[in-house]
Design a protein around this motif. Structure first.
Motif, PDB file in Angstrom:
ATOM      1  N   UNK A 256     -25.977  27.269 -23.310  1.00 61.05           N
ATOM      2  CA  UNK A 256     -25.320  25.928 -23.160  1.00 61.05           C
ATOM      3  C   UNK A 256     -24.569  26.219 -21.726  1.00 61.05           C
ATOM      4  N   UNK A 257     -24.775  25.236 -21.009  1.00 67.16           N
ATOM      5  CA  UNK A 257     -24.291  25.528 -19.759  1.00 67.16           C
ATOM      6  C   UNK A 257     -22.793  25.488 -19.891  1.00 67.16           C
ATOM      7  N   UNK A 258     -21.867  26.261 -19.049  1.00 63.09           N
ATOM      8  CA  UNK A 258     -20.417  26.160 -18.937  1.00 63.09           C
ATOM      9  C   UNK A 258     -20.010  24.801 -18.588  1.00 63.09           C
ATOM     10  N   UNK A 259     -18.743  24.607 -19.076  1.00 61.51           N
ATOM     11  CA  UNK A 259     -18.241  23.152 -18.386  1.00 61.51           C
ATOM     12  C   UNK A 259     -18.275  22.976 -16.833  1.00 61.51           C
ATOM     13  N   UNK A 260     -18.067  24.095 -16.328  1.00 58.16           N
ATOM     14  CA  UNK A 260     -18.025  23.590 -14.752  1.00 58.16           C
ATOM     15  C   UNK A 260     -19.422  23.352 -14.424  1.00 58.16           C
ATOM     16  N   UNK A 261     -20.520  23.979 -14.938  1.00 58.73           N
ATOM     17  CA  UNK A 261     -21.927  23.773 -14.540  1.00 58.73           C
ATOM     18  C   UNK A 261     -22.313  22.667 -14.951  1.00 58.73           C
TER      19      UNK A 261
ATOM     20  N   UNK B 180     -10.835  30.851  -5.038  1.00 60.30           N
ATOM     21  CA  UNK B 180     -10.223  31.764  -4.167  1.00 60.30           C
ATOM     22  C   UNK B 180      -9.018  32.116  -4.779  1.00 60.30           C
ATOM     23  N   UNK B 181      -8.304  31.281  -5.500  1.00 57.51           N
ATOM     24  CA  UNK B 181      -7.213  31.632  -6.258  1.00 57.51           C
ATOM     25  C   UNK B 181      -7.135  32.598  -7.130  1.00 57.51           C
ATOM     26  N   UNK B 182      -8.137  32.624  -7.808  1.00 49.85           N
ATOM     27  CA  UNK B 182      -8.580  33.476  -9.093  1.00 49.85           C
ATOM     28  C   UNK B 182      -9.172  34.876  -8.451  1.00 49.85           C
ATOM     29  N   UNK B 183      -9.737  35.062  -7.124  1.00 45.84           N
ATOM     30  CA  UNK B 183     -10.440  36.147  -6.477  1.00 45.84           C
ATOM     31  C   UNK B 183      -9.250  36.923  -6.078  1.00 45.84           C
ATOM     32  N   UNK B 184      -8.271  36.104  -5.368  1.00 43.18           N
ATOM     33  CA  UNK B 184      -7.092  36.726  -4.718  1.00 43.18           C
ATOM     34  C   UNK B 184      -5.686  36.149  -4.914  1.00 43.18           C
ATOM     35  N   UNK B 185      -5.137  36.267  -6.162  1.00 44.00           N
ATOM     36  CA  UNK B 185      -4.362  35.312  -6.724  1.00 44.00           C
ATOM     37  C   UNK B 185      -2.872  35.865  -5.860  1.00 44.00           C
TER      38      UNK B 185
ATOM     39  N   UNK C  51     -20.075  35.789 -11.613  1.00 46.10           N
ATOM     40  CA  UNK C  51     -19.625  34.371 -11.161  1.00 46.10           C
ATOM     41  C   UNK C  51     -19.528  33.291 -12.218  1.00 46.10           C
ATOM     42  N   UNK C  52     -20.363  33.430 -13.420  1.00 45.08           N
ATOM     43  CA  UNK C  52     -19.833  32.333 -14.420  1.00 45.08           C
ATOM     44  C   UNK C  52     -18.426  32.502 -14.823  1.00 45.08           C
ATOM     45  N   UNK C  53     -18.014  33.694 -15.224  1.00 48.23           N
ATOM     46  CA  UNK C  53     -16.686  33.927 -15.599  1.00 48.23           C
ATOM     47  C   UNK C  53     -15.652  33.660 -14.737  1.00 48.23           C
ATOM     48  N   UNK C  54     -15.724  34.092 -13.345  1.00 52.06           N
ATOM     49  CA  UNK C  54     -14.974  33.710 -12.416  1.00 52.06           C
ATOM     50  C   UNK C  54     -14.645  32.062 -12.177  1.00 52.06           C
ATOM     51  N   UNK C  55     -15.877  31.370 -12.135  1.00 55.62           N
ATOM     52  CA  UNK C  55     -16.016  29.904 -12.006  1.00 55.62           C
ATOM     53  C   UNK C  55     -15.235  29.267 -13.248  1.00 55.62           C
ATOM     54  N   UNK C  56     -15.618  29.814 -14.278  1.00 53.42           N
ATOM     55  CA  UNK C  56     -14.810  29.233 -15.716  1.00 53.42           C
ATOM     56  C   UNK C  56     -13.282  29.498 -15.569  1.00 53.42           C
ATOM     57  N   UNK C  57     -12.767  30.515 -14.862  1.00 53.66           N
ATOM     58  CA  UNK C  57     -11.357  30.586 -14.760  1.00 53.66           C
ATOM     59  C   UNK C  57     -10.766  29.634 -13.686  1.00 53.66           C
ATOM     60  N   UNK C  58     -11.606  29.396 -12.751  1.00 52.82           N
ATOM     61  CA  UNK C  58     -11.333  28.304 -11.538  1.00 52.82           C
ATOM     62  C   UNK C  58     -11.183  27.179 -12.088  1.00 52.82           C
ATOM     63  N   UNK C  59     -12.226  26.750 -13.155  1.00 50.01           N
ATOM     64  CA  UNK C  59     -12.426  25.460 -13.691  1.00 50.01           C
ATOM     65  C   UNK C  59     -11.182  25.198 -14.617  1.00 50.01           C
ATOM     66  N   UNK C  60     -10.753  26.104 -15.315  1.00 51.00           N
ATOM     67  CA  UNK C  60      -9.313  26.128 -16.032  1.00 51.00           C
ATOM     68  C   UNK C  60      -8.194  25.714 -15.252  1.00 51.00           C
TER      69      UNK C  60
ATOM     70  N   UNK D  90      -1.764  24.451 -18.883  1.00 50.37           N
ATOM     71  CA  UNK D  90      -1.295  25.993 -19.392  1.00 50.37           C
ATOM     72  C   UNK D  90      -1.658  26.892 -18.635  1.00 50.37           C
ATOM     73  N   UNK D  91      -3.075  27.036 -18.212  1.00 54.32           N
ATOM     74  CA  UNK D  91      -3.965  27.928 -17.516  1.00 54.32           C
ATOM     75  C   UNK D  91      -3.288  28.014 -16.111  1.00 54.32           C
ATOM     76  N   UNK D  92      -2.830  26.817 -15.491  1.00 56.53           N
ATOM     77  CA  UNK D  92      -2.201  26.905 -14.333  1.00 56.53           C
ATOM     78  C   UNK D  92      -0.952  27.538 -14.165  1.00 56.53           C
TER      79      UNK D  92
END
Length: 264
Positions: A171-176, A201-206, A224-233, A239-241
């Motif tokens: 299943x495509x992740x939500x961002x995809x 970028x905020x996720x990669x270098x918080x 990348x899927x994990x990182x983009x999922x975090x970015x999308x959150x 709450x994630x922010x």
């Protein structure tokens, strides 16, 4: 005047084909097993050999095809997906979205499909035909893929293992899925990509508050899927922010005292 040399088999890129995938087809047609071997034959060395789509590389390849650079560029037709995304945009946090490492969909390779151009571009992380995650390394030996003929045989270039299609539900992740939903709206697509990359970028270098534009992401090889999922959150869930901001605050507070002890 030295006689001009041409490749015996002078294939042309197909519409929408990843240029590095085309170079591999060209290499195999001319008795070479990899893009690296082809470049050795064409005397493409150093940084030019790392950036397959540089103007210098294209000019050299064109010469060996009996074309001028403009003629070869005319054959390089981007697919509909990558055409919708600005290839180079100084307004984005990452101006250049091109990845120079191979990423593949095993289902596409087994079907004999050409490698699409968007496989080499962030933030696309999944095949939009089969919804499989694009992989850049062997799932068995974990070696990073290179542009070698084994890839077209659905095998790992390093350990030669046969790459098998996953049998689990995909299943495509939500961002995809949101990327795919925006494909018919070029303005909305590029706006979403700009926002998603800024969050990435905020996720990669918080702990880095510098969000000015830079050429590329700090790495080309990542989950990348994990990182983009975090970015999308970060973009969509308060709450994630809040959790991310609190973690950054705590990390910064630990290092604050260091500045008071420094000698200037």
């Amino acid at each position: 005047m030295p006689e001009r040399k041409f490749l015996p088999v002078r294939l042309r890129p197909e519409a929408g084909e990843h240029f590095s995938g085309y170079l591999l087809r060209l290499a195999i047609a001319n008795g070479r097993s990899s893009v690296k071997e082809l470049f050795s034959t064409l005397a493409i060395k150093g940084t030019r050999a790392q950036n397959h789509q540089s103007s210098e590389t294209i000019a050299t390849v064109a010469q060996w095809l009996g074309l001028n650079p403009a003629q070869l560029n005319a054959h390089i037709v981007r697919d509909e997906i990558s055409t919708s995304v600005s290839a180079y945009d100084s307004a984005r946090v990452y101006r250049n979205l091109e990845l120079r490492v191979p990423r593949i969909c095993i289902a596409c390779l087994q079907a004999g499909t050409r490698v699409p151009a968007y496989f080499g571009q962030l933030p696309f992380t999944h095949c939009l035909t089969h919804e499989h995650e694009l992989i850049h390394a062997c799932p068995y030996c974990e070696s990073q893929f290179v542009w070698s003929e084994e890839l077209f045989e659905s095998c790992c270039p390093s350990c030669k293992s046969k790459l098998e299609i996953t049998t689990s539900a995909v299943t495509l992740p939500r961002y995809a899925a949101e990327l795919e939903a925006h494909l018919s709206d070029q303005v909305g697509l590029n706006t979403f990509i700009c926002d998603l990359l800024l969050a990435l970028q905020c996720v990669l270098e918080p702990l880095n508050s510098n969000l000015s534009s830079r050429e590329r992401p700090p790495t080309e090889i990542a989950s990348w899927p994990t990182l983009f999922a975090q970015a999308y959150s970060l973009l969509n869930h308060a709450d994630a922010m809040a959790s991310w901001a609190e973690t950054c605050r705590q990390q910064r507070s630990v290092s604050t005292a260091i500045g008071t002890l420094g000698v200037y």
